[in-house]
Design a protein around this motif. Sequence first.
Motif, mmCIF file in Angstrom:
data_model
loop_
_atom_site.group_PDB
_atom_site.id
_atom_site.type_symbol
_atom_site.label_atom_id
_atom_site.label_comp_id
_atom_site.label_asym_id
_atom_site.label_seq_id
_atom_site.Cartn_x
_atom_site.Cartn_y
_atom_site.Cartn_z
ATOM 1 N N GLY A 412 0.778 -1.228 0.000
ATOM 2 C CA GLY A 412 0.000 0.000 0.000
ATOM 3 C C GLY A 412 0.808 1.274 0.000
ATOM 4 O O GLY A 412 0.306 2.328 -0.395
ATOM 5 N N ALA A 413 2.078 1.199 0.450
ATOM 6 C CA ALA A 413 2.864 2.430 0.545
ATOM 7 C C ALA A 413 4.296 2.268 0.037
ATOM 8 O O ALA A 413 4.732 2.998 -0.849
ATOM 9 C CB ALA A 413 2.873 2.923 1.989
ATOM 10 N N LEU A 414 5.047 1.325 0.593
ATOM 11 C CA LEU A 414 6.460 1.215 0.222
ATOM 12 C C LEU A 414 6.643 0.966 -1.273
ATOM 13 O O LEU A 414 7.408 1.680 -1.941
ATOM 14 C CB LEU A 414 7.123 0.097 1.033
ATOM 15 N N GLN A 415 5.970 -0.037 -1.796
ATOM 16 C CA GLN A 415 6.134 -0.379 -3.207
ATOM 17 C C GLN A 415 5.741 0.783 -4.143
ATOM 18 O O GLN A 415 6.562 1.240 -4.950
ATOM 19 C CB GLN A 415 5.336 -1.633 -3.530
ATOM 20 N N PRO A 416 4.511 1.309 -4.059
ATOM 21 C CA PRO A 416 4.129 2.378 -4.998
ATOM 22 C C PRO A 416 4.866 3.694 -4.760
ATOM 23 O O PRO A 416 5.226 4.382 -5.728
ATOM 24 C CB PRO A 416 2.629 2.530 -4.769
ATOM 25 N N ASP A 417 5.122 4.044 -3.511
ATOM 26 C CA ASP A 417 5.765 5.331 -3.245
ATOM 27 C C ASP A 417 7.253 5.311 -3.573
ATOM 28 O O ASP A 417 7.821 6.334 -3.973
ATOM 29 C CB ASP A 417 5.540 5.749 -1.794
ATOM 30 N N GLU A 418 7.907 4.173 -3.416
ATOM 31 C CA GLU A 418 9.306 4.082 -3.852
ATOM 32 C C GLU A 418 9.404 4.159 -5.368
ATOM 33 O O GLU A 418 10.381 4.681 -5.907
ATOM 34 C CB GLU A 418 9.941 2.789 -3.342
ATOM 35 N N GLN A 419 8.408 3.643 -6.066
ATOM 36 C CA GLN A 419 8.394 3.778 -7.523
ATOM 37 C C GLN A 419 8.350 5.255 -7.915
ATOM 38 O O GLN A 419 9.045 5.697 -8.843
ATOM 39 C CB GLN A 419 7.195 3.035 -8.111
ATOM 40 N N LEU A 420 7.553 6.023 -7.192
ATOM 41 C CA LEU A 420 7.469 7.468 -7.443
ATOM 42 C C LEU A 420 8.778 8.158 -7.047
ATOM 43 O O LEU A 420 9.256 9.064 -7.740
ATOM 44 C CB LEU A 420 6.298 8.073 -6.669
ATOM 45 N N LEU A 421 9.350 7.728 -5.929
ATOM 46 C CA LEU A 421 10.601 8.308 -5.451
ATOM 47 C C LEU A 421 11.712 8.133 -6.475
ATOM 48 O O LEU A 421 12.478 9.072 -6.751
ATOM 49 C CB LEU A 421 10.989 7.649 -4.125
ATOM 50 N N LEU A 422 11.805 6.945 -7.051
ATOM 51 C CA LEU A 422 12.914 6.641 -7.971
ATOM 52 C C LEU A 422 12.739 7.259 -9.349
ATOM 53 O O LEU A 422 13.681 7.264 -10.135
ATOM 54 C CB LEU A 422 13.085 5.126 -8.095
ATOM 55 N N THR A 423 11.555 7.784 -9.625
ATOM 56 C CA THR A 423 11.327 8.447 -10.918
ATOM 57 C C THR A 423 11.104 9.946 -10.736
ATOM 58 O O THR A 423 10.545 10.603 -11.608
ATOM 59 C CB THR A 423 10.120 7.807 -11.638
ATOM 60 N N ASP A 424 11.537 10.459 -9.577
ATOM 61 C CA ASP A 424 11.457 11.890 -9.278
ATOM 62 C C ASP A 424 10.034 12.440 -9.304
ATOM 63 O O ASP A 424 9.824 13.631 -9.546
ATOM 64 C CB ASP A 424 12.336 12.702 -10.243
ATOM 65 N N LYS A 425 9.057 11.582 -9.030
ATOM 66 C CA LYS A 425 7.672 12.021 -8.982
ATOM 67 C C LYS A 425 7.210 12.272 -7.547
ATOM 68 O O LYS A 425 6.066 12.663 -7.315
ATOM 69 C CB LYS A 425 6.758 10.990 -9.656
#
Length: 446
Positions: A412-425
Motif C-alpha cells: 500500500g505504501a512502500l512499493q508504490p511510493d518508492e516507484q514514485l521516489l525513484l522516478t522523481d515524482k
Amino acid sequence: MRQSPRALALVAGIAVALLTLAGCAPGSSNAGQAASGSVSTTLTTKKVTIKIQDETGFPVTSDLAKEFTKQHPNVTFKVVRDSFQNLIANAPRLMASADAPDLIRLPTLGSTVKDGLLTNLDPYFTAYGWDKFPAGQLAGSRMTKAGVRGEGSLWQFGLGYSVTGIYMNQKLADKVGITSIPATIDELEADLQKAKDAGVLPIQTGMQDGVGTFVLQALINQYGDKSKLIDWMFNKSGATFDTDASLKGATTFQDWATKGYLPPDVNAINYTTMVANFTGGQGLFMWDGNWDAANVDKALGKGGAQFFLMPPATKGGKYVAMGAGNTFAVPAKSKNQDTTAYFLNWIATNEKARQIVVDVTGASPGGDPSQKLPSVEKGSLIEKALELSSKVAADDGFTDFIANTTAGIYQGALQPDEQLLLTDKMAPDAFVKAIQAFYVKDLAAQ
C-alpha cells in the motif's frame, strides 16, 4: 551442494543472537486462539496430511516436508505456493476459510492476532522447551493484545534466520578496478561511480514488486538509531518513520537513481528478474539476502561473487543489517495443530532438518544455541553468509524488515511510493511523510 564435513566453529554464537531484539517470556494476550485442549508432543500414528501455504521461491518447506515424511511415513504434506505480495494480501482470507492451511508463511502479523486467526503457540513454547532458544530469536514473533510486537504471546515460528547484505560480481569488480570491499557508504558510492564510468550497471534491483526496499532500508539502517526504527516496526506508541535517518536514506536512494546507478527500467523489474539479471552478469552489486547464496554460487561459480554487509556511514562503525526469521504461523482453524507444532519443533531440533535449512536457505537454523551447527562447503557464499550473521550479532545489529511493519504497508505504501521516489515524482520528504501517514492509517484499521 556438496558439503564439507567441517563444522562451522566460527559461527558458534550465531544461533544465540541472530535477532538481538528485546524479547520476553510468553505474555498474557488472550487474542487469537490458544492451542485446543492440552497439547501433545507425541507424534500421531494416524495418517495425516499437513497443508502448507508458502511463497514462491522458498523451496525449503518442500525439502523439509520430504525429509519429515521419510522419517515419519504416516505424515504427508501438500505445499501450495503464491507470490509474496499475493500471500500477504490473501493470508487473512485463507486462514479464515473452512479449508484453512495447517501452516502458512506469515511475515506480518497485522490484525491476525486480534481477529483470532492464529493459534497461540505459548502452550507449545512450554511443552517443547523453546525457552532454551534465545529470547531475541522469537521476539519479532510475539504480539500483545494491544498489537505491540516484540512482547506478549508467541504467534509465529521461524524456519531459518536470515541476514541481508550485498552481492558483488567479482568479474565485473575486476573490470572496473575494485580491489577491496567498501568500508563506508562513501567508499561504496565511489565504487558505484567507478562502475558507471566503466559502462557497468552499478546496482541490479527492481521496484515492480518492491524488492528495492532492501536498498532503501540498508541506507536508513546506517543513518540513525536502529532502536527507533525497531520501535516503529514493532508498533510502539509514539514511534515514527518521519526521522532524519529515513529522510537521508530516501534522499540517497533517489540520488542513486538520478545518477544512473539503478536500472533505467527499475520499476519494471521484480525480484525473480533481479536475481536472474544479476546472476546473468547484469549489475556489479545486488542487495539481497543469504537465501540466494546457493543460487549465486551455482550461477557465477565458486569465487565468482562476494557477499558482504552494508558498510556503515563512518569507518569502524557497527554493522546493522536486516535479519529475521522466515516466519510461519499455525492458523486457528488448523485441524492438525499438534502435528504441525511437532513438525516445527523437528525443524529446529533434528540434525537433518537443520542441515536442510542451511543448505537450501543459507540461513542459520536457530533453536537451542547448545546444538551442533550444520556443516557447509568451505569457501561457499553460504559459509560467508553465516560468518556475516555472526558479525552482525556481535554488534547487536539486527533489525526486522520494514516491509513487515503492518499488514498493508508493503503493497500500500512502500512499493508504490518508492516507484514514485525513484522516478522523481515524489520528493524524499513527501515520501517519508506518506509512509508514516499510511502506517498510522493501517494501524488504526487493524
